[in-house]
Motif scaffolding. Structure first.
Motif, PDB file in Angstrom:
ATOM      1  N   GLY A  62       6.435  13.319  -2.531  1.00 35.95           N
ATOM      2  CA  GLY A  62       5.219  14.095  -2.739  1.00 35.95           C
ATOM      3  C   GLY A  62       5.137  14.765  -4.096  1.00 35.95           C
ATOM      4  O   GLY A  62       6.129  14.913  -4.814  1.00 35.95           O
ATOM      5  N   PHE A  63       3.921  15.162  -4.430  1.00 36.24           N
ATOM      6  CA  PHE A  63       3.681  15.879  -5.685  1.00 36.24           C
ATOM      7  C   PHE A  63       3.959  17.365  -5.504  1.00 36.24           C
ATOM      8  O   PHE A  63       3.968  17.896  -4.401  1.00 36.24           O
TER       9      PHE A  63
ATOM     10  N   ALA B 177       2.271  17.211   3.017  1.00 39.74           N
ATOM     11  CA  ALA B 177       0.878  17.000   3.420  1.00 39.74           C
ATOM     12  C   ALA B 177       0.767  16.102   4.654  1.00 39.74           C
ATOM     13  O   ALA B 177      -0.332  15.871   5.154  1.00 39.74           O
ATOM     14  N   GLY B 178       1.894  15.573   5.140  1.00 45.18           N
ATOM     15  CA  GLY B 178       1.884  14.728   6.326  1.00 45.18           C
ATOM     16  C   GLY B 178       2.035  13.246   6.046  1.00 45.18           C
ATOM     17  O   GLY B 178       1.744  12.421   6.914  1.00 45.18           O
ATOM     18  N   LYS B 179       2.508  12.886   4.844  1.00 49.60           N
ATOM     19  CA  LYS B 179       2.631  11.465   4.492  1.00 49.60           C
ATOM     20  C   LYS B 179       3.639  10.750   5.380  1.00 49.60           C
ATOM     21  O   LYS B 179       3.385   9.642   5.868  1.00 49.60           O
ATOM     22  N   SER B 180       4.794  11.363   5.602  1.00 48.10           N
ATOM     23  CA  SER B 180       5.827  10.723   6.413  1.00 48.10           C
ATOM     24  C   SER B 180       5.401  10.620   7.874  1.00 48.10           C
ATOM     25  O   SER B 180       5.712   9.632   8.555  1.00 48.10           O
ATOM     26  N   THR B 181       4.704  11.620   8.373  1.00 52.53           N
ATOM     27  CA  THR B 181       4.198  11.573   9.745  1.00 52.53           C
ATOM     28  C   THR B 181       3.215  10.421   9.915  1.00 52.53           C
ATOM     29  O   THR B 181       3.269   9.668  10.899  1.00 52.53           O
ATOM     30  N   LEU B 182       2.318  10.264   8.929  1.00 50.85           N
ATOM     31  CA  LEU B 182       1.362   9.156   8.955  1.00 50.85           C
ATOM     32  C   LEU B 182       2.087   7.821   8.878  1.00 50.85           C
ATOM     33  O   LEU B 182       1.740   6.864   9.595  1.00 50.85           O
TER      34      LEU B 182
ATOM     35  N   VAL C  93       0.857  -1.186   0.000  1.00 52.67           N
ATOM     36  CA  VAL C  93       0.000   0.000   0.000  1.00 52.67           C
ATOM     37  C   VAL C  93       0.897   1.241   0.000  1.00 52.67           C
ATOM     38  O   VAL C  93       1.844   1.333   0.794  1.00 52.67           O
ATOM     39  N   ALA C  94       0.631   2.165  -0.906  1.00 53.34           N
ATOM     40  CA  ALA C  94       1.435   3.388  -1.015  1.00 53.34           C
ATOM     41  C   ALA C  94       0.663   4.580  -0.472  1.00 53.34           C
ATOM     42  O   ALA C  94      -0.539   4.716  -0.702  1.00 53.34           O
ATOM     43  N   ILE C  95       1.363   5.437   0.263  1.00 53.34           N
ATOM     44  CA  ILE C  95       0.800   6.704   0.723  1.00 53.34           C
ATOM     45  C   ILE C  95       1.224   7.773  -0.277  1.00 53.34           C
ATOM     46  O   ILE C  95       2.413   8.057  -0.424  1.00 53.34           O
ATOM     47  N   VAL C  96       0.272   8.333  -0.979  1.00 55.48           N
ATOM     48  CA  VAL C  96       0.597   9.319  -2.012  1.00 55.48           C
ATOM     49  C   VAL C  96      -0.121  10.631  -1.722  1.00 55.48           C
ATOM     50  O   VAL C  96      -1.154  10.665  -1.044  1.00 55.48           O
TER      51      VAL C  96
ATOM     52  N   LEU D  73       8.604  21.775   2.104  1.00 52.17           N
ATOM     53  CA  LEU D  73       8.380  21.004   0.886  1.00 52.17           C
ATOM     54  C   LEU D  73       9.563  20.074   0.625  1.00 52.17           C
ATOM     55  O   LEU D  73      10.711  20.467   0.768  1.00 52.17           O
ATOM     56  N   PHE D  74       9.249  18.844   0.227  1.00 56.07           N
ATOM     57  CA  PHE D  74      10.261  17.839  -0.109  1.00 56.07           C
ATOM     58  C   PHE D  74      11.268  17.626   1.025  1.00 56.07           C
ATOM     59  O   PHE D  74      12.484  17.607   0.806  1.00 56.07           O
TER      60      PHE D  74
END
Length: 252
Positions: A242-243, A196-201, A188-191, A216-217
């Motif tokens: 991230g995008f 936006a908090g992906k790494s924290t999640l 499962v990928a977090i995108v 950013l980044f």
């Protein structure tokens, strides 16, 4: 100084995003200049009047770097630098500089270098036009033309080397993917957008320690962690890069 060029209806979020990109690169934005255009000017990207205004501001304020929120052609960048007498960095070059600072894995560093060299190679086109008339004839090859050809050859050689190394990395990754499939492991990928908090999640769900920061980044390398749900087989959770607006297509 940050130059923001607005085409059509440009939301204020674009200005904020580019300012955050500058901050992520370690640049302190002293002033934001906006310009409205229906289409880019072939010479300066902005109109000649706005370019002259910029030159006055740069001279009076002592600014040492101008960032443009849009992509510039090699000719536009060169003309602006000649007029402003300072370095001019466009959007793509700024983001690639951030990538170069943040990439940690072997593959990530190779991908960033490949993108930087590809971008740089476009900056070399017609960079020595004032020496073109010296082509041909024994003893009449200008040093500028020779240097340009040398730069192109060296960049081309390095790009080929990087692509070969990346091909080997991709083959190893493919083997790992096949092994996971045989083990019946789900991935499962977090995108989502950068910062936006992906790494924290990811850290919360896997107990990982991926670097997190409000910028950013902050991280550029894909990280995989294990997550067990209801005692079932572990799920491989992937934290992705991230995008950012209008950039992904430029690296393909």
């Amino acid at each position: 100084m940050h130059l923001h060029v607005i085409f059509q209806k440009s939301p204020s979020s674009e200005i904020h995003e580019f300012s955050e990109l500058a901050r992520a690169c370690g640049v302190r934005v002293s002033r934001i200049i906006t310009a409205r255009r229906d289409s880019p000017d072939s010479r300066y990207f902005v109109g000649e009047g706005k370019a002259m205004e910029l030159a006055t501001i740069v001279k009076d304020s002592g600014v040492g770097l101008v960032l443009c929120s849009q992509d510039l052609s090699p000719v536009q960048q060169r003309n602006l630098e000649k007029l402003l007498c300072v370095r001019v960095i466009d959007r793509t070059a700024l983001i690639l500089d951030i990538f170069a600072q943040r990439a940690r894995s072997f593959e990530g560093k190779l991908q960033v270098e490949l993108a930087q060299l590809s971008h740089l190679s476009s900056r070399l086109v017609r960079g020595w036009t004032h020496l073109e008339r010296q082509k041909g004839g024994i003893g009449l090859r200008g040093p500028g033309e020779t240097q340009l050809e040398t730069d192109r050859r060296l960049i081309g050689t390095r790009i080929k080397q990087i692509k070969l190394r990346l091909d080997k990395v991709k083959k190893r990754r493919h083997q790992s993917t096949q092994s996971r499939k045989k083990a019946m492991l789900s991935t499962v990928a977090i995108v989502g957008y950068t910062n936006a908090g992906k790494s924290t999640l990811f850290n919360e769900m896997t107990g990982g320690n991926v670097y997190c920061e409000d910028q950013l980044f902050a991280t550029l390398d894909t990280t995989v962690g294990s997550l067990v749900v209801n005692g079932e087989n572990p799920i491989l959770l992937t934290d992705t890069v991230g995008f950012v607006r209008d950039f992904a297509a430029k690296l393909n």
